[in-house]
Enzyme design. Structure first.
Site, mmCIF file in Angstrom:
data_model
loop_
_atom_site.group_PDB
_atom_site.id
_atom_site.type_symbol
_atom_site.label_atom_id
_atom_site.label_comp_id
_atom_site.label_asym_id
_atom_site.label_seq_id
_atom_site.Cartn_x
_atom_site.Cartn_y
_atom_site.Cartn_z
ATOM 1 N N GLU A 100 88.530 -47.365 -21.419
ATOM 2 C CA GLU A 100 87.276 -46.798 -20.904
ATOM 3 C C GLU A 100 87.247 -47.199 -19.436
ATOM 4 O O GLU A 100 86.965 -48.357 -19.105
ATOM 5 C CB GLU A 100 86.045 -47.370 -21.615
ATOM 6 C CG GLU A 100 84.779 -46.789 -20.996
ATOM 7 C CD GLU A 100 83.473 -47.352 -21.557
ATOM 8 O OE1 GLU A 100 83.226 -47.158 -22.757
ATOM 9 O OE2 GLU A 100 82.716 -47.967 -20.787
ATOM 10 N N ASP B 179 78.358 -55.328 -3.542
ATOM 11 C CA ASP B 179 77.337 -55.755 -2.590
ATOM 12 C C ASP B 179 77.790 -55.478 -1.161
ATOM 13 O O ASP B 179 78.947 -55.706 -0.810
ATOM 14 C CB ASP B 179 77.127 -57.266 -2.787
ATOM 15 C CG ASP B 179 76.070 -57.848 -1.879
ATOM 16 O OD1 ASP B 179 74.881 -57.634 -2.150
ATOM 17 O OD2 ASP B 179 76.434 -58.518 -0.893
HETATM 18 C C1 GLC Z 1 72.720 -57.369 -0.543
HETATM 19 C C2 GLC Z 1 71.867 -57.938 -1.631
HETATM 20 C C3 GLC Z 1 70.933 -58.947 -1.035
HETATM 21 C C4 GLC Z 1 71.746 -60.041 -0.402
HETATM 22 C C5 GLC Z 1 72.746 -59.480 0.607
HETATM 23 C C6 GLC Z 1 73.787 -60.493 0.984
HETATM 24 O O1 GLC Z 1 71.988 -56.635 0.384
HETATM 25 O O2 GLC Z 1 71.197 -56.924 -2.321
HETATM 26 O O3 GLC Z 1 70.048 -59.480 -1.988
HETATM 27 O O4 GLC Z 1 70.904 -60.954 0.249
HETATM 28 O O5 GLC Z 1 73.450 -58.376 0.089
HETATM 29 O O6 GLC Z 1 74.680 -60.710 -0.073
#
Ligand code: GLC
Ligand code: CA
Length: 589
Positions: free
Chosen positions: A268, A219
């Site tokens: 893997e 993320d």
């Molecule tokens: C990313 C996620 C989003 C979230 C943000 C903060 O963009 O896709 O949903 O609010 O990160 O973690």
């Protein structure tokens, strides 16, 4: 070389599954509810694995399912090593990963290196330990500016609106230090100069890889490293690449190289997928070098308007950028943060931008659906990885929810101007009628443990209201309609798997009779044509149609339609005089 046995070749292809996979994004809260409390969960997801198998997805990416106060849909993690009781428990997550794999589906979990929840034990310890402590070193605590420290340490703006700083209160009630959060105040940013932060994340990766996760989605992968000088940003017109105070800093690459070593240590090898939003193609590609991240989301494609020239350019640049580093391209039409394609493509402005979102935008959903069908076949025909967000295979529109139903911090922190992301997160309709259109009616789960053994007999309403007419878009209904969006997706993914032309990267642009037509060949015998124009387009008479997003009558491809053809002939597959446009091919648009 030459002496390689066939089974070795097969296994190498299998290990490289991520190079041309179909990855289905599951937002667990809205996928399927197994215990009737109105919130999707792991029992619900497990019960629907056959649906995903029949759709022929290779992997699921599951958005955060960890223990969390849910201030940002779980993107605020309090404990990476446990599952939020809303969704199930760790044993059930392990069962889910194993069962999915039995259906031929790998699991990718979500990791957020930029921040944790303000309820994470580290942040609580940091608040308790006070200024100057080792505990605060894991985050970005600073004194405020101004006479009493009343002003935030920098002028940075949060991507959710407002300042990126929140002031703490000392144990004696006096105002204390400030802490940094690029997102909501409930998501304090971690300090990646701190060794604990690095070690902990590598451990978390191993924790999930050891439990069978095939990979992680990283993320906000461009954000975790900050300039320790924390300079102000207002008035600065641009940055030398790599020197922005909190985006795409060069130090990030070391972190991901270390993660790659963790991933490569498995028989893997595990796979890293990055969420990184960057304008410069070379900076983006740098994350995809062979010793770093495997693939990253293609946001240029996702945000592009429905326009032949723009998409031709995006596809060309995408393929060039990726081939330079040997990474597969990805094709993404939406996700849990973005306006649903059926809605976006039915608007006057078909490009996506967070800033342009507003309530009450006029939308032609019939046109949007037609284009979303065409877009789905375009994306599925391109070489690389295809991402599919849950519900797009049903053609769900962005739901216009009543304001009182909204939950997204993006809405609230915009002062109520931005409708937020709830509209693309509404629980899926599984049946044409019945309670919550089958969302909350998954089968009894006798193997669930913990709170999930208790079934709620009086079912709660789904956590976001479903529009009244969604029964018509339900899975059950669409399985009965031969030309439904769902069956179009099933057919496309079946062909993507079975056609040899789709198995490798071979891709060739073909000359099209009009600038508003995109045409390309895959392998020796498959051709994809997209008609973005406003005129019909005539195919060669003997064209053999594999699949089309709208009916093709008498060899005519209508506007906003994609068709897949089988032909051994690589050129002149379309008549040079498309019906309805001047025979010199110049299209007045
Ligand atoms: C990313 C996620 C989003 C979230 C943000 C903060 O963009 O896709 O949903 O609010 O990160 O973690
Ligand atoms: Ca539930």
């Amino acid at each position: 070389m030459g002496t390689e046995r066939p089974e070795e070749r097969t296994s190498r292809r299998d290990l490289e599954w991520w190079r041309n996979a179909v990855v289905y994004e599951v937002y667990p809260r809205s996928f399927a509810d197994g215990n009737g409390d109105g919130i999707g969960d792991l029992a619900g997801l497990r019960s629907r694995l056959p649906y995903l198998r029949d759709l022929r997805v290779d992997a699921v990416w599951i958005t955060p399912w960890y223990s969390s106060p849910q201030a940002d849909g779980g993107y605020d993690v309090a404990d990476y090593r446990s599952i939020d009781p809303l969704f199930g428990d760790l044993a059930e997550a392990e069962r889910l990963i194993a069962e999915a794999r039995e259906h031929g589906i790998r699991t990718i979990v979500d990791i957020m290196p930029n921040h944790v929840s303000d309820r994470h034990p580290w942040f609580r310890a940091a608040l308790a330990a006070g200024p100057g402590s080792a505990e605060r070193e894991r985050f970005w605590f600073r004194e405020g500016r101004g006479p009493n420290g009343d002003d935030a340490p920098t002028d940075w703006e949060s991507s959710f609106g407002g300042s990126t700083w929140t002031r703490t209160t000392n144990a004696d009630g006096t105002p204390g230090q400030w802490y940094l959060h690029l997102f909501a105040p409930e998501q304090p940013d971690l300090n990646w100069q701190n060794d604990d932060v690095r070690r902990e994340h590598e451990d978390v990766l191993r924790f999930w890889f050891d439990r069978g996760a095939a990979g992680v989605r990283i993320d906000s992968a461009g954000l975790p490293v900050k300039d320790p000088a924390l300079p102000d940003m207002r008035g600065v017109s641009g940055y030398v690449p790599g020197t922005h105070p909190h985006l795409d800093r060069d130090e990030l690459h070391d972190i991901y190289r270390a993660w790659r070593r963790v991933a490569d240590a498995y028989d893997e090898p595990r796979v890293l997928v990055a969420e990184v939003w960057l304008a410069e193609a070379d900076r983006f590609a740098a994350y995809l070098r062979p010793d770093e991240i495997h693939t990253a989301f293609n946001f240029d494609f996702m945000t592009a308007p429905w326009d032949a020239d723009r998409l031709r350019r995006v596809i060309r640049e995408t393929l060039d950028t990726h081939s330079a580093v040997g990474a597969p391209a990805t094709w993404v039409l939406s996700n849990h943060d973005i306006t649903r394609p059926v809605t976006r493509l039915g608007r006057a402005n078909t490009a996506f931008s967070f800033d342009a979102k507003s309530f009450g935008t006029p939308t032609d959903e019939t046109l949007g659906t037609r284009r979303a069908r065409a877009a789905a076949l375009l994306a599925a025909a391109l070489p690389g990885v295809l991402y599919l967000y849950q519900g797009d295979e049903l053609g769900l529109p962005e739901a216009e929810l009543p304001r009182e139903a909204l939950t997204d911090p993006m809405h609230f922190r915009s002062g109520g101007v931005d409708p937020g992301r709830d509209g693309c997160r509404v629980p899926l309709p599984w049946t044409a009628d019945g309670r919550a259109f089958g969302f909350s009616s998954a089968a009894d789960d006798t193997t669930a443990s913990g709170p999930h053994r208790v079934r709620h007999d009086t079912a709660a309403a789904p956590w976001l209201p479903q529009p009244d007419d969604w029964g018509g878009l339900s899975v059950a209904q669409q399985l009965r309609e031969p030309h439904s969006m769902l069956l179009l997706h099933r057919d496309a993914l079946r062909l993507r798997r079975s056609e040899p032309a789709f198995r490798d990267d071979a891709f060739r642009w073909l000359e099209a009779p009009s600038p508003s037509v995109l045409a390309f060949a895959r392998g020796d015998d498959v051709i994809c044509i997209v008609n973005f124009g406003t005129h019909d387009l005539a195919l060669e008479q003997d064209a053999d149609i594999l699949l089309a997003s709208a009916p093709i009558v008498g060899g005519v491809v209508p506007p906003d339609t994609t068709v897949w053809l089988r032909t051994a002939c690589s050129t002149a597959f379309i008549s040079t005089a498309p019906i309805g446009i001047p025979s010199d091919g110049a299209q007045p648009e």
